[in-house]
Design an enzyme around this catalytic site. Structure first.
Site, PDB file in Angstrom:
ATOM      1  N   ASP A   1      -3.858   2.643  14.072  1.00 21.43           N
ATOM      2  CA  ASP A   1      -2.962   3.473  12.890  1.00 21.43           C
ATOM      3  C   ASP A   1      -3.635   5.020  13.416  1.00 21.43           C
ATOM      4  OD1 ASP A   1      -5.174   3.068  11.661  1.00 21.43           O
ATOM      5  OD2 ASP A   1      -4.171   1.371  10.177  1.00 21.43           O
TER       6      ASP A   1
ATOM      7  N   ARG B   1       0.799  -0.981  -0.069  1.00 22.31           N
ATOM      8  CA  ARG B   1       0.031   0.183   0.019  1.00 22.31           C
ATOM      9  C   ARG B   1       1.571   1.032  -0.236  1.00 22.31           C
ATOM     10  NH1 ARG B   1      -4.875   1.217   4.521  1.00 22.31           N
ATOM     11  NH2 ARG B   1      -3.063   1.128   5.577  1.00 22.31           N
TER      12      ARG B   1
END
Length: 551
Positions: free
Chosen positions: A450, A168
């Site tokens: 996160d 990603r």
């Protein structure tokens, strides 16, 4: 270390010797090509986001696009068939790109590993470059690691047991401040994608896999078109067959939910489906609708996958993906094992089981976990509910999801509580402090946080303060209240850490950023679209001009 640079390229940071080959002359030229071809379009699309936000603030709520109705109505087109290694994705593990994590994740027993340069990675210069080295070495099976305690880590010699790698890159909104092309910072997305593709695409194909990606934070099909054009240019330039790349798009913005079919259509030769990026999706819902009091959400803990707007989003995503022949991936289980409390641990794991069972029965083709201990739990659920590699055959064409459904927050139990305020302050503060120290993945309150989950916390605080929401105890959420909670949290942390560790921490800077973006009195900073852009300057290590590498 000074390294040779391509024409027009300037690297305004020191390049340690171990990273010099990652920034080879050929790699730099490839990055410069991507920048010169696509950066103007990227900036135009970012400006469209600004204009769209102004329209939403003025009352023009999101809806399906009339100009792309023909794409949604055409039953004949499909996405690409699953690429090698991506037929069965029942459990995917995600995490940052540090060396130990890469080894452990590939060994963990998941079908795939999404190596993350985005929300679980603080994009320091060292993190980004070392991550590229780690992935290059892992692909070639030349990666190992010795921990400070002497423990040795290496890949499982049985390659059939290793996870398939996906990467990603950063979103379109982020830049790489250390790498300039023609005097301008390069897109972080193109930097991450370009380096990985340049060094590894041919090797991955040689090994029977391919360059596979997760694409984050998109808000429109035009942003997907930009990715598709990037893929085609990259493949053509390096003589990689078109269609070798696969991209799974995270539907993690409320605006992208209205353009799911169009996004698959734009990427159709490279598409490997959509993913329910649930935490960022909640963040986007709050952010995009923040001007409207009727869309205020209760405590973060009360907003789950059965909430009306979340349930509608899941149903539409599964219907859309299977209609077009691509994977519909489930969302992240953020729980982590609670080692010192068996009862609490079992309760947390039961939440994971219920969540994964709901996903499998709804029709998802796989799911995400953040911790290796959750892999057997998720796998057992999907093995029982989905004995075949996927559920692409499962059609839900009778599902109807309206624009109103995608926006509805009716009937969510719970309100705004003082505990919710305190937890949001604490999560946002702890995460931002860790991010400013270079860590993008942080265990907090038995969850793996996160950037996405921290974004929910700080955006809820802004929303509650902005609208002076009344809590369940009758008090209003005022700037003064949140300032007091923030000061109390800081004082407690200072006491717990002690003066020596306090001075080494970044809590005071994190508190300054948080206070500004939440809108507390005495601050000048406006609401920031992303914490990562708000705080990025503080983690750059740009050198003075005479220390930089340049032509």
């Amino acid at each position: 270390m000074a390294i040779e640079t391509a024409k027009g390229v300037r690297i305004v940071a020191k390049v340690p010797p171990q990273y010099a080959d990652i920034l080879s002359l050929g790699a730099q030229e490839f990055l410069a090509l991507l920048h010169r071809t696509f950066d103007a379009r990227r900036k135009e699309l970012l400006q469209k986001r600004v204009e769209r936000q102004k329209a939403i603030d003025a009352g023009q709520l999101p809806d399906f696009l009339p100009e792309t109705q023909w794409i949604r109505d055409d039953p004949t087109w499909k996405g690409a068939p699953p690429a090698p290694g991506l037929h069965d994705r029942r459990v995917e593990i995600t995490g940052p790109v540090d060396r130990k994590m890469v080894i452990n994740a590939l060994n963990a027993g998941a079908k795939t590993f999404m190596a993350d340069f985005e929300d679980s990675n603080a994009p320091t210069w060292d993190n980004n470059l070392s991550g590229q080295v780690n992935l290059r070495d892992a692909i070639r099976r030349k990666i190992d690691f010795v921990a400070p305690n002497g423990k040795f880590y290496q890949l499982n010699p049985d390659e059939s047991q290793l996870a398939v790698l996906l990467v990603r890159p950063r979103g379109w909104h982020l830049e790489e401040a250390h790498f300039l092309v023609d005097g301008a910072p390069m897109s972080g997305a193109l930097f991450d994608f370009g380096l990985y593709f340049y060094h590894n695409a041919a090797e991955l194909l040689r090994r029977g896999a391919g360059p596979y990606f997760y694409l984050p934070k998109m808000e429109s099909h035009l942003e997907a078109r930009l990715w598709n054009d990037t893929f085609n240019l990259a493949q053509d330039t390096l003589r990689i067959p078109r269609g070798s790349i696969r991209g799974t798009v995270l539907i993690e913005t409320i605006l992208a939910a209205f353009e799911m079919e169009e996004i698959i259509y734009e990427l159709r030769d490279h598409s490997s489906g959509l993913n329910c990026g649930r935490w960022d999706y909640i963040f986007s819902y709050i952010k995009k609708l923040r001007a409207h009091p009727e869309y205020v959400l209760p405590d973060r803990a009360a907003v789950g996958m059965t909430s009306p707007f979340m349930s509608a989003y899941v149903r539409l995503l599964i219907k859309t993906c299977h209609k077009r022949g691509v994977h519909a991936m489930g969302g992240m289980a953020a729980q982590i094992p609670i080692k010192d409390d068996p009862k609490a641990n079992e309760a947390a794991m039961e939440k994971v089981r219920a969540d994964k069972r709901r996903e499998a029965r709804a029709g998802h083709d796989g799911t995400w976990v953040a911790h290796p201990a959750l892999i057997p739990i998720a796998k057992a659920i999907f093995d029982a509910e989905m004995p075949q590699p996927n559920q692409l055959h499962r059609r839900t064409d009778d599902v109807v999801v309206t624009a109103r459904d995608l926006l509805s927050n009716a009937g969510i139990d719970g309100g705004v509580t003082e505990r919710g305020v305190r937890e949001n302050v604490d999560v946002a503060l702890q995460y931002m402090e860790a991010w400013l120290r270079g860590s993008g993945c942080v265990p907090i309150h038995n969850l793996m946080e996160d950037a996405a989950t921290a974004e929910i916390s700080r955006s809820q605080l802004y929303q509650w303060v902005h609208h002076q929401v009344t809590m369940t105890n009758g008090q209003k959420v005022t700037p003064e209240l949140v300032r007091r909670v923030l000061d109390e949290d800081l004082a407690q942390r200072r006491k717990t850490l002690g003066e020596a560790k306090w001075k080494q921490s970044r809590f005071e800077l994190a508190a300054k950023y948080l206070a500004g973006t939440v809108g507390l009195e005495g601050t000048r900073t406006a609401y920031a679209d992303f914490l990562t852009t708000l705080c990025y300057e503080a983690i750059t290590t740009r050198a003075d001009a005479d220390q930089s590498t340049k032509l």
